[in-house]
Design a protein around this motif. Structure first.
Motif, mmCIF file in Angstrom:
data_model
loop_
_atom_site.group_PDB
_atom_site.id
_atom_site.type_symbol
_atom_site.label_atom_id
_atom_site.label_comp_id
_atom_site.label_asym_id
_atom_site.label_seq_id
_atom_site.Cartn_x
_atom_site.Cartn_y
_atom_site.Cartn_z
ATOM 1 N N TRP B 217 0.848 -1.176 0.000
ATOM 2 C CA TRP B 217 0.000 0.000 0.000
ATOM 3 C C TRP B 217 0.885 1.227 0.000
ATOM 4 O O TRP B 217 1.888 1.210 0.689
ATOM 5 C CB TRP B 217 -0.876 0.012 1.263
ATOM 6 C CG TRP B 217 -1.826 1.162 1.294
ATOM 7 C CD1 TRP B 217 -3.081 1.221 0.804
ATOM 8 C CD2 TRP B 217 -1.558 2.471 1.829
ATOM 9 N NE1 TRP B 217 -3.628 2.476 0.993
ATOM 10 C CE2 TRP B 217 -2.706 3.262 1.610
ATOM 11 C CE3 TRP B 217 -0.447 3.081 2.440
ATOM 12 C CZ2 TRP B 217 -2.776 4.615 1.992
ATOM 13 C CZ3 TRP B 217 -0.520 4.407 2.818
ATOM 14 C CH2 TRP B 217 -1.689 5.167 2.600
ATOM 15 N N TYR B 221 -3.667 -0.440 -3.467
ATOM 16 C CA TYR B 221 -4.575 0.485 -2.790
ATOM 17 C C TYR B 221 -5.748 -0.231 -2.116
ATOM 18 O O TYR B 221 -6.436 0.330 -1.287
ATOM 19 C CB TYR B 221 -5.115 1.523 -3.771
ATOM 20 C CG TYR B 221 -5.824 0.924 -4.972
ATOM 21 C CD1 TYR B 221 -7.188 0.696 -4.951
ATOM 22 C CD2 TYR B 221 -5.113 0.585 -6.116
ATOM 23 C CE1 TYR B 221 -7.836 0.126 -6.031
ATOM 24 C CE2 TYR B 221 -5.749 0.016 -7.202
ATOM 25 C CZ TYR B 221 -7.113 -0.215 -7.155
ATOM 26 O OH TYR B 221 -7.741 -0.772 -8.215
ATOM 27 N N TYR B 222 -5.985 -1.490 -2.515
ATOM 28 C CA TYR B 222 -7.139 -2.206 -1.993
ATOM 29 C C TYR B 222 -6.763 -3.067 -0.786
ATOM 30 O O TYR B 222 -7.576 -3.808 -0.257
ATOM 31 C CB TYR B 222 -7.731 -3.104 -3.089
ATOM 32 C CG TYR B 222 -6.668 -3.842 -3.878
ATOM 33 C CD1 TYR B 222 -6.088 -4.996 -3.367
ATOM 34 C CD2 TYR B 222 -6.221 -3.357 -5.104
ATOM 35 C CE1 TYR B 222 -5.087 -5.654 -4.061
ATOM 36 C CE2 TYR B 222 -5.222 -4.014 -5.804
ATOM 37 C CZ TYR B 222 -4.667 -5.164 -5.284
ATOM 38 O OH TYR B 222 -3.667 -5.800 -5.952
ATOM 39 N N ASP B 225 -9.084 -2.911 2.252
ATOM 40 C CA ASP B 225 -10.531 -2.968 2.038
ATOM 41 C C ASP B 225 -11.144 -3.924 3.063
ATOM 42 O O ASP B 225 -10.490 -4.855 3.536
ATOM 43 C CB ASP B 225 -10.843 -3.485 0.621
ATOM 44 C CG ASP B 225 -10.634 -2.403 -0.428
ATOM 45 O OD1 ASP B 225 -10.209 -1.295 -0.047
ATOM 46 O OD2 ASP B 225 -10.876 -2.677 -1.616
ATOM 47 N N ARG B 228 -10.929 -7.756 2.553
ATOM 48 C CA ARG B 228 -9.575 -8.296 2.712
ATOM 49 C C ARG B 228 -9.202 -8.361 4.189
ATOM 50 O O ARG B 228 -8.699 -9.375 4.677
ATOM 51 C CB ARG B 228 -8.554 -7.452 1.952
ATOM 52 C CG ARG B 228 -8.627 -7.632 0.448
ATOM 53 C CD ARG B 228 -7.602 -6.750 -0.248
ATOM 54 N NE ARG B 228 -6.226 -7.177 0.002
ATOM 55 C CZ ARG B 228 -5.555 -8.004 -0.789
ATOM 56 N NH1 ARG B 228 -6.125 -8.499 -1.873
ATOM 57 N NH2 ARG B 228 -4.316 -8.332 -0.513
ATOM 58 N N THR B 313 -8.348 5.617 1.141
ATOM 59 C CA THR B 313 -8.145 4.492 2.058
ATOM 60 C C THR B 313 -8.664 4.831 3.449
ATOM 61 O O THR B 313 -9.302 4.002 4.111
ATOM 62 C CB THR B 313 -6.648 4.132 2.126
ATOM 63 O OG1 THR B 313 -6.158 4.012 0.802
ATOM 64 C CG2 THR B 313 -6.428 2.840 2.861
ATOM 65 N N THR B 394 -17.431 4.055 -0.647
ATOM 66 C CA THR B 394 -17.357 2.957 -1.623
ATOM 67 C C THR B 394 -17.241 3.505 -3.041
ATOM 68 O O THR B 394 -16.530 2.970 -3.872
ATOM 69 C CB THR B 394 -18.612 2.081 -1.522
ATOM 70 O OG1 THR B 394 -19.756 2.917 -1.445
ATOM 71 C CG2 THR B 394 -18.540 1.180 -0.320
ATOM 72 N N ARG B 397 -13.756 4.714 -3.541
ATOM 73 C CA ARG B 397 -12.890 3.564 -3.754
ATOM 74 C C ARG B 397 -13.024 3.066 -5.189
ATOM 75 O O ARG B 397 -12.052 2.744 -5.849
ATOM 76 C CB ARG B 397 -13.279 2.488 -2.733
ATOM 77 C CG ARG B 397 -12.863 1.079 -2.995
ATOM 78 C CD ARG B 397 -11.374 0.883 -2.842
ATOM 79 N NE ARG B 397 -11.047 -0.512 -3.097
ATOM 80 C CZ ARG B 397 -11.080 -1.044 -4.290
ATOM 81 N NH1 ARG B 397 -11.389 -0.323 -5.338
ATOM 82 N NH2 ARG B 397 -10.775 -2.313 -4.461
ATOM 83 N N LYS B 398 -14.256 3.050 -5.689
ATOM 84 C CA LYS B 398 -14.506 2.607 -7.059
ATOM 85 C C LYS B 398 -13.865 3.562 -8.070
ATOM 86 O O LYS B 398 -13.234 3.152 -9.026
ATOM 87 C CB LYS B 398 -16.018 2.570 -7.323
ATOM 88 C CG LYS B 398 -16.613 1.177 -7.286
ATOM 89 C CD LYS B 398 -17.989 1.234 -7.936
ATOM 90 C CE LYS B 398 -18.890 0.142 -7.391
ATOM 91 N NZ LYS B 398 -20.304 0.486 -7.550
ATOM 92 N N GLY B 401 -10.187 3.109 -8.073
ATOM 93 C CA GLY B 401 -9.844 1.879 -8.770
ATOM 94 C C GLY B 401 -9.949 2.040 -10.281
ATOM 95 O O GLY B 401 -9.098 1.566 -11.024
#
Lengths: 437, 532
Positions: B217, B221-222, B225, B228, B313, B394, B397-398, B401
């Motif tokens: 990280w 970047y995930y 989450d 995870r 994050t 969310t 985050r999308k 991504g």
């Protein structure tokens, strides 16, 4: 505001301009007929070889010059009218100056060979020379064979350039060993082998007799003096050294000899006219055994750094430090610090120690004074050394033995490279103890 | 002006750089292999999937290896850049553009239209290209292939065969050889093999998320989450160890290694993005933009990405943490205070000890810091569960991504290799590179030393800097290079014809050494000018 005019936009003229700008608010103009912007002359070879584009040879972006208020003028200067403090340009324009700096550089030597002005015969110095080369020798179908005459740095560069385009090259060198006017024979042999290994037809100990022309006035072949051999070719590169470009000074009543004569303040015989770089010839004895004419990149830069002081009111003599230089011969890098003499020019007090790697691609030569055993200089091939360290050792007049013992401190090869220092030390120390005994 | 003339010259001399017969044969083999892969996308499969795939990969591999051998092995070891600026492929000619468009197209399909590659959705079996990889995937990890398995396999394959090419090209240079072996190793072992084998260990009672251990990280970047972190925790000690490793990677391991060796330990020795850039991307390294304006854009863009990554994050983690400590030791407000405190600590240290070195960038750093802190306070004050002001975490985050993870790093970063050079992502987009660069610029022992007065300003170093650093502008001043973007690939040092540049780890004293007058001139003058 004082008007400073600089003739020549090479490293000397441009460094002078940059430093005058740092130190003053003067009005600065650089005149050049060769190119719009300062470029690195030493990189012209990489443009032909396709390693770089021409624009990549320009160390500063075009905006640099206006941002730093350095005026660039693309023109050739015809004459200096020193009585009126004016320059007469080829286009008839007049340009006045308060102080004039000549930094006109060098020109390739020609020795009056028959045929030296034929089409297809040229030196390699200017941007225009490169453009001409692109026309004459663009590839191996137009240029089936090339001959390079003169075994110096530009000669070997030109051979490498032509070779990169798969043009077969015959390289005529007057000396019996490549560059033995500068290097000890031990070092020359590394280069002889390497040049041949690249497939260059290196002919040592031969002179050019004549360049023959075809019916169109183009080069057809060269004739070798010693053997009478005729070598057919489409291109002849004349690279037997360079000499100062002094025609402008000669036309304008400035004293010249081989170069434009200047003292340690770069003053010519005419007031407010100075000369720096390749074109200047020092009448005063320089320190550290430096030569009166040096056609070397960094000498030009140092002269530019120095004269800027004088021009801006802090009168400063030119005092170059210890000699150093570097070059690359195909894949073999060469560096030198201090003086290592060739066989021809070796003074009586100088002795040399040699080491060579078994494959003959790496080597060093160290020279020292046989009377007091002080270290004089080093040549390295295929091994990088640290300038700062050798400069300090030369200042401290270290003994040859100390230098050998501390050689690892001067290493500059990239990380993980094999170090040859132990091998070098044992060979050199053994030779040293033999010769001292 | 002149560049126009030289361009036209390039047309005339093309035949001097023609391929030799060995290269032509190798090229045919490679193209045939590629064709076999492309055909499957149109439903053409000659034999069984495993044989078809082996044949295609084999032909490609043999083609690239023999092309390389034909190009380099009969030549004396040394710098091999002849004709780079004349070749259509490597100087933004027609071939370069064609390749750029094809690669970009591939990435768009891969990220956004994987069904075109034959991905079976809603329980359908795979077809086409992806089905080709099914047997291999089953054998390796026990599942049918996905587009990411296909991509990962091809990616690893590319790094290995082009890594071989790079090694042969630089076979005189141990630094280049070693670091290439290193990226090949980390790609094959850490990015490819270990995660696949780890997923093989998964069962109904034990499940670890796909984890490329070297991906740290904020590049990864995930990593924090919710799904995870949950599965790390559910997986017991092993999972917890991995989670702790993930946090330690960025806060402990990274600063230590960067302090000792510069960011190169990661960017050009370990990282997979860097690995691809250094191997597949090597023929395009000279295409990076060296202008001062590109440098300005770079600094704004990459630091914006790192701020974006941090906020995203933080918002994501914040959204799934609870309000009280009873359920879990970390709660929302402690987390925010922790993030804010850490940033303030780092910012404070830099401003106290390194303000001078930071120079004009200090103001930008302060702005970035200010934005982050205000956002954190905002999060706390408004305290909406999964909301970062008006944005849902969310969604954030999308968006990240999509924009950064897919478009920037893949489509632009790799697809545009033949147009903008091989390190576009690393230079403009990678948040990890930004963090490492910050450490490298301010705290590392790493620098590129310039060798006294030997520089002749030829510009080979700048031309071949994949990060677009104008190396020459430092070398010709005798000034060490301590740029945050430098990934330490060492190619500037390799192409230098005068032995001027050396990558070194050494004491801080004299690391930053602006000079006006270089070594070799009058000592008094040097003192006078350099002490101004």
């Amino acid at each position: 505001m004082k008007k400073i005019v600089i003739v020549g936009n090479g490293i000397s003229g441009v460094t002078a301009a940059r430093h005058i700008r740092k130190l003053s608010d003067y009005h600065i103009t650089i005149i050049s007929g060769e190119s719009d912007y300062f470029f690195s002359r030493t990189a012209l070879m990489y443009v032909y070889m396709g390693h770089m584009k021409f624009d990549d040879t320009q160390p500063y972006e075009p905006s640099f010059w206006s941002k730093n208020r350095i005026n660039l003028k693309k023109a050739w200067v015809k004459k200096i009218v020193s009585e009126d403090k004016q320059l007469l340009l080829e286009n008839g324009e007049l340009l006045s100056y308060d102080k004039l700096i000549l930094a006109t550089g060098s020109k390739p030597n020609k020795f009056g060979w028959p045929g030296e002005n034929l089409e297809g015969v040229q030196g390699l110095y200017t941007k225009q020379d490169l453009e001409l080369l692109e026309k004459t020798a663009p590839n191996n179908s137009i240029c089936k064979h090339a001959v390079v005459v003169g075994g110096g740095l530009i000669g070997v560069e030109l051979a490498e350039m032509l070779h990169s385009r798969h043009i077969p090259v015959t390289f005529l060198v007057r000396e019996t060993n490549f560059w033995n006017g500068v290097l000890p024979d031990h070092d020359c042999s590394i280069l002889n082998d390497h040049i041949k290994a690249h497939g260059i037809d290196l002919r040592l100990g031969v002179n050019l007799k004549e360049i023959h022309s075809d019916r169109m006035g183009r080069v057809e072949s060269v004739e070798i003096a010693e053997t009478g051999e005729i070598i057919p070719c489409n291109f002849v590169g004349l690279t037997a050294g360079v000499s100062p470009q002094i025609s402008l000074a000669q036309n304008s009543g400035i004293e010249t000899h081989r170069g434009i004569l200047v003292n340690q303040f770069f003053e010519t015989n005419l007031t407010d006219i100075y000369a720096i770089g390749d074109c200047a010839e020092q009448t005063d004895q320089l320190p550290n055994g430096r030569r009166s004419i040096e056609a070397v990149w960094y000498s030009g830069r140092m002269m530019g750094e120095t004269i800027a002081q004088t021009i801006t009111g802090n009168k400063t003599p030119y005092k170059p430090g210890h000699w150093f230089n570097s070059a690359k011969f195909f894949d073999i890098e060469y560096q030198t610090y201090g003086w290592v003499s060739s066989l021809r020019s070796k003074p009586e007090h100088e002795l040399q120690l040699h080491w060579k790697y078994h494959d003959n691609t790496k080597g060093v030569t160290l020279s020292y004074n046989k009377n007091d055993l002080t270290f004089l200089g080093i040549n390295t091939f295929g091994i990088r050394m640290r300038h700062e360290v050798f400069n300090q050792w030369l200042n401290e007049k270290k003994s040859i033995e100390q230098v050998i013992e501390q050689l690892d401190k001067a290493q500059f090869d990239p990380e993980f490279y094999k170090s040859y220092v132990n091998e070098i030390q044992s060979v050199l120390l053994a030779t040293l103890s033999n010769s001292v005994l | 002006m002149s560049s126009q003339q030289f361009k036209s010259f390039a047309l005339i001399n093309s035949d001097s750089y023609g391929l030799n017969s060995g290269q032509k044969l190798a090229l045919s083999s490679g193209l045939l292999g590629l064709l076999l892969l492309v055909l499957t996308a149109f439903g053409v499969q000659l034999v069984s999937a495993s044989i078809h795939l082996s044949l295609a990969i084999g032909l490609l591999g043999v083609g690239i290896v023999y092309f390389t051998r034909a190009a380099y092995s009969n030549k004396i070891a040394g710098i091999k850049n002849d004709g780079v600026m004349f070749s259509s492929l490597t100087s933004r000619g027609i071939l370069g553009w064609l390749l750029g468009v094809s690669l970009t197209g591939f990435y768009i399909v891969l990220y956004f239209y994987p069904t075109w590659l034959g991905l079976g959705i809603n329980g359908d079996p795979n077809s086409g290209l992806i089905a080709l990889f099914d047997p291999f995937s089953l054998w390796l990890n026990g599942n049918a292939a996905t587009q990411w398995f296909v991509y990962g396999t091809l990616y690893t394959f590319a790094i290995i065969v082009f890594g071989y090419k790079f090694i042969l090209k630089y076979r005189h240079n141990p630094y280049q050889k070693l670091r290439t072996i290193s990226v090949m190793f980390f790609q094959f072992g850490f990015a490819f093999l270990i995660p696949e084998l780890m997923s093989r260990l998964n069962s109904d009672t034990f499940k670890l998320p796909y984890y490329d251990l070297k991906s740290i990280w904020p590049l990864n970047y995930y990593n924090f989450d919710k799904y995870r972190v949950n599965s790390f925790i559910d997986a017991g000690d092993v999972g917890l160890a991995l989670l702790i490793f993930g946090v330690a990677s960025i806060f402990v391991i990274t600063p230590i290694l960067t302090y000792k060796y510069g960011k190169r330990w990661y960017c050009s020795w370990v990282c997979g993005c860097g690995g691809l850039a250094e191997t597949v991307g090597d023929p395009f390294r000279q295409l990076s933009d060296k202008s001062i304006s590109a440098w300005k854009i770079e600094r704004w863009v990459i630091h914006s990405v790192v701020v974006f990554a941090l906020l995203m994050t933080t918002a994501v983690v914040y959204s799934y943490l609870g309000h009280d400590r009873s359920s879990y030791w970390l709660n929302k407000s402690d987390f925010l205070l922790g993030v804010g405190g850490l940033l303030t600590f780092v910012f404070g240290l830099v401003m106290i000890f390194k303000r001078k070195e930071f120079g004009k960038d200090a103001i930008y750093g302060a702005v970035g810091y200010f934005v982050i802190i205000v956002t954190l306070i905002g999060l706390f004050v408004f305290d909406q569960n999964d909301q970062l002001f008006i944005f849902k975490s969310t969604e954030l985050r999308k968006t990240y991504g999509f924009l950064i993870g897919s478009v920037f790093s893949g489509v632009i970063g790799t697809g545009f290799y033949p147009i903008f050079g091989s390190r576009v992502w690393c230079r403009f987009g990678c948040p990890m590179a930004a963090v490492l660069g910050f450490q490298q610029r301010l705290f590392s022992r790493f620098r590129i030393t310039t060798n006294g007065g030997q520089c002749i300003s030829c510009g080979n170093c700048s031309s071949y800097c994949e990060m677009g650093i104008d190396v020459r502008s430092y070398a010709q001043k005798g000034e060490n290079i301590v740029r945050s973007s430098c990934v330490g690939c060492g190619v500037c040092s390799a192409v230098c014809p005068r032995g001027v540049l050396k990558l070194e780890n050494d004491h801080h004293k004299g690391r930053i050494n602006p000079t006006q007058v270089l070594l070799g001139n009058d000592v008094d003058l040097m003192d006078l000018m350099n002490q101004r």
